[in-house]
Design a protein around this motif. Sequence first.
Motif, PDB file in Angstrom:
ATOM      1  N   ARG A 266      -4.368   2.858   2.420  1.00 34.58           N
ATOM      2  CA  ARG A 266      -5.489   2.096   1.862  1.00 34.58           C
ATOM      3  C   ARG A 266      -6.820   2.814   2.089  1.00 34.58           C
ATOM      4  O   ARG A 266      -7.662   2.875   1.190  1.00 34.58           O
TER       5      ARG A 266
ATOM      6  N   GLU B  91       0.822  -1.215   0.000  1.00 41.35           N
ATOM      7  CA  GLU B  91       0.000   0.000   0.000  1.00 41.35           C
ATOM      8  C   GLU B  91       0.856   1.265   0.000  1.00 41.35           C
ATOM      9  O   GLU B  91       0.578   2.210  -0.753  1.00 41.35           O
TER      10      GLU B  91
ATOM     11  N   SER C 124       0.336   1.665   6.088  1.00 41.16           N
ATOM     12  CA  SER C 124      -0.337   0.893   5.038  1.00 41.16           C
ATOM     13  C   SER C 124      -1.845   1.021   5.141  1.00 41.16           C
ATOM     14  O   SER C 124      -2.544   1.140   4.118  1.00 41.16           O
TER      15      SER C 124
END
Length: 228
Positions: A79, A27, A75
Amino acid sequence: MPATTGSPTDHEHLLRSTEFLDHDSPEVRAFVDRVVTDHDAPAREKAVRLYYAVRDDVFYEVYGADLSRAGLRASSVAREGKGFCLHKSVLYAAAVRAVGVPSRLVFGDVRNHLASDRLKEHIGGDVFFHALTSVRLEGRWVRATPVFNKTLCRLYGMSPLEFDGTADSLYHPFDDRGQQHMEFLTMHGEFDDLPHDFVMERMRSQHPNFLKGTGTVGGGSLAEEAGR
């Protein structure tokens, strides 16, 4: 409380992927690759590009924010594409490490003179636990705050914070009408990674009505409150 480690001239540890600054995740790598198309560009240029991407492409929202260990990883922020100062600072610190720029997380308390009545009731006053970043560029440390995106700034009558990589980017003390906005009260130090236990202890002690038992901030919308 996990403070900064390493000697003053040793910055290698400030480039590592960590539990929260997990820039080796798909990500974060995807976020960085989308923003930094020229990986041979000077470090300052890459850090500035990433600053504006985090500031404007990750929407600033307090309500509904996930403060669990998983929710505060870079991450997860990349996202979800939203969060408040904690989330956005974590993502920025991780992203610049991915392009070779040492970074730290900075924590403090600020008085927010322009917070809505509902948010102040939710928070328990106008003093907020606050996160920003410190990045090392061209041989010196500068502080950067890629927090309030342009849309939210327009709604609240503030100018968005700019960053050129040469000077600190901190909260403006006044809004566009000359009213006092943010006032720094206490600095808690700089950290190599997010000190989750410390952060949650500060959040729960300073803002006891702010969190649900799950570690998720209660519902609402800053944008709607600005409109009201």
